[in-house]
Scaffold this active site. Structure first.
Site, PDB file in Angstrom:
ATOM      1  CG  HIS A 158      -0.303  -0.167   2.562  1.00 47.68           C
ATOM      2  ND1 HIS A 158      -0.105  -1.111   3.151  1.00 47.68           N
ATOM      3  CD2 HIS A 158       0.238   0.963   3.158  1.00 47.68           C
ATOM      4  CE1 HIS A 158       0.575  -0.767   4.369  1.00 47.68           C
ATOM      5  NE2 HIS A 158       0.762   0.451   4.193  1.00 47.68           N
TER       6      HIS A 158
HETATM    7  C1  T46 Z   1       3.041   0.778   7.039  1.00 44.46           C
HETATM    8  C2  T46 Z   1       3.779  -0.435   7.075  1.00 44.46           C
HETATM    9  C3  T46 Z   1       5.292  -0.285   7.162  1.00 44.46           C
HETATM   10  C4  T46 Z   1      -4.332  -0.585  13.572  1.00 44.46           C
HETATM   11  O1  T46 Z   1      -5.331  -0.957  14.065  1.00 44.46           O
HETATM   12  N1  T46 Z   1      -3.503   0.538  13.908  1.00 44.46           N
HETATM   13  C5  T46 Z   1      -2.483   0.929  13.419  1.00 44.46           C
HETATM   14  O2  T46 Z   1      -1.595   1.900  13.967  1.00 44.46           O
HETATM   15  C6  T46 Z   1      -1.805  -0.007  12.373  1.00 44.46           C
HETATM   16  C7  T46 Z   1      -0.236   0.069  11.938  1.00 44.46           C
HETATM   17  C8  T46 Z   1      -2.659  -0.995  12.076  1.00 44.46           C
HETATM   18  N2  T46 Z   1      -3.602  -1.444  12.661  1.00 44.46           N
HETATM   19  C9  T46 Z   1      -4.542  -2.398  12.121  1.00 44.46           C
HETATM   20  C10 T46 Z   1      -4.923  -2.631  10.715  1.00 44.46           C
HETATM   21  C11 T46 Z   1      -4.921  -4.059  10.187  1.00 44.46           C
HETATM   22  O3  T46 Z   1      -6.031  -4.765  10.915  1.00 44.46           O
HETATM   23  O4  T46 Z   1      -3.526  -3.764  12.183  1.00 44.46           O
HETATM   24  C12 T46 Z   1      -3.908  -4.655  11.510  1.00 44.46           C
HETATM   25  C13 T46 Z   1      -2.437  -4.647  10.511  1.00 44.46           C
HETATM   26  O5  T46 Z   1      -2.175  -3.680   9.548  1.00 44.46           O
HETATM   27  P1  T46 Z   1      -1.617  -3.749   8.172  1.00 44.46           P
HETATM   28  O6  T46 Z   1      -2.319  -4.949   7.555  1.00 44.46           O
HETATM   29  O7  T46 Z   1      -1.914  -2.163   7.736  1.00 44.46           O
HETATM   30  O8  T46 Z   1      -0.059  -3.987   8.478  1.00 44.46           O
HETATM   31  P2  T46 Z   1       1.017  -3.921   7.514  1.00 44.46           P
HETATM   32  O9  T46 Z   1       2.116  -4.635   8.003  1.00 44.46           O
HETATM   33  O10 T46 Z   1       0.742  -4.495   6.123  1.00 44.46           O
HETATM   34  O11 T46 Z   1       1.387  -2.233   7.257  1.00 44.46           O
HETATM   35  C14 T46 Z   1       1.997  -1.688   8.217  1.00 44.46           C
HETATM   36  C15 T46 Z   1       1.043  -0.192   8.385  1.00 44.46           C
HETATM   37  O12 T46 Z   1      -0.462  -0.613   8.473  1.00 44.46           O
HETATM   38  C16 T46 Z   1       1.375   0.685   7.462  1.00 44.46           C
HETATM   39  O13 T46 Z   1       1.208   1.980   7.612  1.00 44.46           O
HETATM   40  O14 T46 Z   1       3.373   1.687   6.426  1.00 44.46           O
HETATM   41  O15 T46 Z   1       3.175  -1.458   8.074  1.00 44.46           O
END
Ligand code: T46
Length: 134
Positions: free
Chosen positions: A52
């Site tokens: 993303h």
């Molecule tokens: C990024 C990369 C480096 C939350 O509720 N609060 C938060 O602050 C974050 C970061 C995530 N979440 C929830 C959203 C999803 O349900 O935690 C779950 C996992 O997040 P996500 O699938 O977005 O994780 P990554 O590792 O794909 O991405 C993350 C960050 O979301 C993103 O901003 O730049 O790490």
């Protein structure tokens, strides 16, 4: 010019071990007010994350343990970087597509973020991202 912008933190180690202090507002420090901190850990082997971009969010990612590979993509070119040094943070600007691969078992990736969590700031569709930067 490289897509990867690094911030080098001073290691304040002594005979007891190492310590890194992260400050804002100092030269060569995090260039934004930190509104949120999160960390990614225990990523299973073979799992990739990210895929993303963010409309406005800026972040600094610091591998406080282990390592992972980050792919940065500004819509024109891609760059692969290894996050493997706990004294080096990667500044990830807004409108930068990112993917994370090859997490080591012990990887703990600490992320400092400029904004509170907002799902509306994510662009999760690559074509939509390209349309936004081209
Ligand atoms: C990024 C990369 C480096 C939350 O509720 N609060 C938060 O602050 C974050 C970061 C995530 N979440 C929830 C959203 C999803 O349900 O935690 C779950 C996992 O997040 P996500 O699938 O977005 O994780 P990554 O590792 O794909 O991405 C993350 C960050 O979301 C993103 O901003 O730049 O790490």
């Amino acid at each position: 010019m490289s897509l990867a912008k690094w911030i080098d933190f001073q290691s304040l180690g002594d005979e007891r071990g190492s310590l890194v202090a992260v400050e804002i507002g100092q030269e060569k420090a995090v260039p934004f007010a930190i509104r949120r901190v999160y960390y990614i850990y225990r990523t299973e082997p073979g799992i990739s994350r990210g895929f993303h971009a963010h409309k406005a969010l800026r972040q600094v990612a610091i591998p406080v343990a282990g390592r992972c590979r980050m792919v940065l993509d500004d819509g024109f070119r891609q760059e692969d970087v290894w996050l493997d040094n706990p004294t080096r943070g990667l500044l990830i600007d807004s409108m930068m597509w990112r993917e994370m691969h090859d997490f080591s078992k012990d990887c703990v990736l600490l992320v400092l973020a400029s904004e509170h969590y907002d799902e509306g700031d994510y662009i999760r569709d690559y074509e939509q991202f390209l349309a936004g930067v081209r």
